[in-house]
Enzyme design. Sequence first.
Site, PDB file in Angstrom:
ATOM      1  N   GLY A   1       7.666   3.931   3.695  1.00 45.01           N
ATOM      2  CA  GLY A   1       8.043   5.117   4.376  1.00 45.01           C
ATOM      3  C   GLY A   1       9.427   4.793   4.822  1.00 45.01           C
ATOM      4  O   GLY A   1      10.237   3.824   4.332  1.00 45.01           O
TER       5      GLY A   1
ATOM      6  N   VAL B   1       3.744  -0.552   4.350  1.00 43.18           N
ATOM      7  CA  VAL B   1       2.579  -0.845   4.796  1.00 43.18           C
ATOM      8  C   VAL B   1       2.079  -2.015   3.580  1.00 43.18           C
ATOM      9  O   VAL B   1       1.853  -1.431   2.229  1.00 43.18           O
ATOM     10  CB  VAL B   1       1.777   0.418   4.879  1.00 43.18           C
TER      11      VAL B   1
ATOM     12  N   GLY C   1       9.692   1.582   7.231  1.00 42.77           N
ATOM     13  CA  GLY C   1       9.214   0.191   6.617  1.00 42.77           C
ATOM     14  C   GLY C   1       8.149   0.398   5.527  1.00 42.77           C
ATOM     15  O   GLY C   1       7.965   1.309   4.770  1.00 42.77           O
TER      16      GLY C   1
ATOM     17  N   LEU D   1       0.847  -1.207   0.094  1.00 42.92           N
ATOM     18  CA  LEU D   1      -0.062   0.165  -0.079  1.00 42.92           C
ATOM     19  C   LEU D   1       0.824   1.246   0.099  1.00 42.92           C
ATOM     20  O   LEU D   1       0.265   2.303  -0.500  1.00 42.92           O
ATOM     21  CB  LEU D   1      -1.017   0.039   1.222  1.00 42.92           C
TER      22      LEU D   1
ATOM     23  N   ASP E   1       1.556  15.902  13.557  1.00 42.53           N
ATOM     24  CA  ASP E   1       1.657  15.657  11.832  1.00 42.53           C
ATOM     25  C   ASP E   1       0.265  15.536  11.288  1.00 42.53           C
ATOM     26  O   ASP E   1       0.327  14.509  10.409  1.00 42.53           O
ATOM     27  CB  ASP E   1       2.729  14.324  11.738  1.00 42.53           C
TER      28      ASP E   1
END
EC number: 2.7.12.2
Length: 660
Positions: A301, A306, A304, A298, A414
């Site tokens: 980052g 997703v 890691g 998906l 954030d």
Amino acid sequence: MNTNTNTNTNISSSGNNIINTPTTNNNNKNNNNNNNNNNNSNNSNNNSSNNNNNNNNAVGVKTGKKVNLKVETPVQNNENSYSLTTSGTFKEGDLLINKKGLLIKGESPKNSSVNDRNKNKSLHSNLNPQLLASPTSSESMDFNQGFYNNNNNNNNNNNNNNLNNFNNLMNNGIDSPQLSGISISTPTSSHSFNNTFTNYYNNNNNYNNYNNNNNSNNNNNNYNNSNNNFNNFNNYNNYGNNNNFNNFNALQSSSNSSFDISSSGSSNNYLNNSANNHPHYDTNLSYDLKDLKIIRVLGRGAGGVVKLAYHETSGTYIALKVITLDIQENIRKQIILELKTLHKTSYPYIVSFYDAFYTEGSIFIALEFMELGSLSDIMKKTSTIPEPVLGKIAFQVLQGLVYLHRKLHLIHRDIKPSNILVNNKGEAKIADFGVSGQLQHTLSKAVTWVGTVTYMSPERISGRSYSFDSEIWSLGLTILECAIGKFPYGSNLPHQQQQPLQQQQQQQQQQQQPLQQQQQQQQQQQQPLQLQLQNLDINNSNNNIRNSNNNNNNNNNNNNNNNNNNNNNVLDISNGGLVDSGSSVPEGMGFWVLLDCIVKEEVPILPSTFSKEFRSFISECLQKEPTERPTASNLLNHEFVKKYQNFNVEKWTANLKQQQ
């Protein structure tokens, strides 16, 4: 009724405990027979430190049977997989890898107070966090003995021993701590529910007794509800049943209290009205890697990736965040911070946390799957988002912020388009708590500089202290970007002037020098990499910064720092890590120029093509002075939010699904 008893306790060498009790009055006999018939009191107090206290404080149970004190440890399904939610309380600390897998080092249950453990709820993933964490309730948990005791005067005397019992059970590898004494209070009423979860630490089958005891003693705790909905809470087998959770919501709505989590005296009760929107999932399920089928990636980052995963046991899709342990120290800290935050967070407009485990050298975090992705993903397909949809999104995100700010005293730090996710139902939820921070109370201030810099409020960029009002700026900038389809600064939007005289002067200059502006724009488009800055003052420091002409578009400063800023990352001055500056830096505008523009220049405003309510909402969010910004709770009363809070977004989401 208080009864004086002298109980002699003998423990045989075989590990069996024989309790001899004197004769007590009939009332106490009945109470003890109804609530202590499974002799859990003996099974819970299996240590030498409790023997002395049992002589003076134990509740009399007239029985001659021997009770087996053998502790049975549940068998692990996968020796290489360990659940993070059973490893101890989430306190300050970092990752620790040993032969048992991924643990949390730091303060353990033995060293933490009861109040600290109350804040974190139960640590077992099989306990439904939604039932234990109502936004309108104040929870009080105590790891007491494994039985319901009507004689409450003994609970205080045995409190320390019960805590030691819990620690001994945890040290022996038992995954499910016992839980009793859940107290839920509202401004108009206070009820106590003494519930004990399944006690499989002994050979006795206490499950039926547990349910019978609770059902016989909780008939008066229905919150004035017409049916005994809360008794379903005690049914362990149906813990993941949707009907039980709906009953819990009905219990909340049937209460006469009007609890406002944001401020006293407010008429809004949005947190209660949205309780039915909680995602329903069976928390008895094991989210193990062998039970998950990876579908696709998906997103990626710094820490890691997703992945979309299919949980074959339940037939549901989840978002699986995978973080390898070969990562930077600051990323490791963010992982722990996100886990701690997700574990104590349960709200309809916060992305749900299912479980986390360590296996095959990586940390796996199972999260709620949001089918439509983030607002950034949506804008890539549609360019802009319609005003009514943004009104509904603002309504939902504001509720999430009220929950974080008032209930948890938490700053997300954030808020941006990529951290607001949307599902097929059009529900917008806040995600990614890797840089969140908790304040002691609502008047506290934070001083760290973490998060996506381009969405930071002016006070944060300037290095000043900040609080919850900084999130209002970030939300306003996010909604504004979704409305116009691009980052507001550097997009030739009109700007709001604080002084009418300055506004008139700037308008006159724009009318007198249209040709010069066109020439400057052409020069910026032709030579975006040759912009030279002189004596740029940011955060009251004199730094001579200029953009170097190279293919990587790197900005080198004259402070002997050899850091490359590729318009994606900037140094985090708080902990030495990297802070994402976002992908929203306008083309042709240097990163430091953008920050200087946010701090010094006037704020952008919506064009006149949008409604006056929408323009007013953005204007109130983008106030330079933090004290002039309304709170998230106050913004829920804004005309723009009220106008679209009931807007049906199904047609809009249907069109998005067709584009996928």
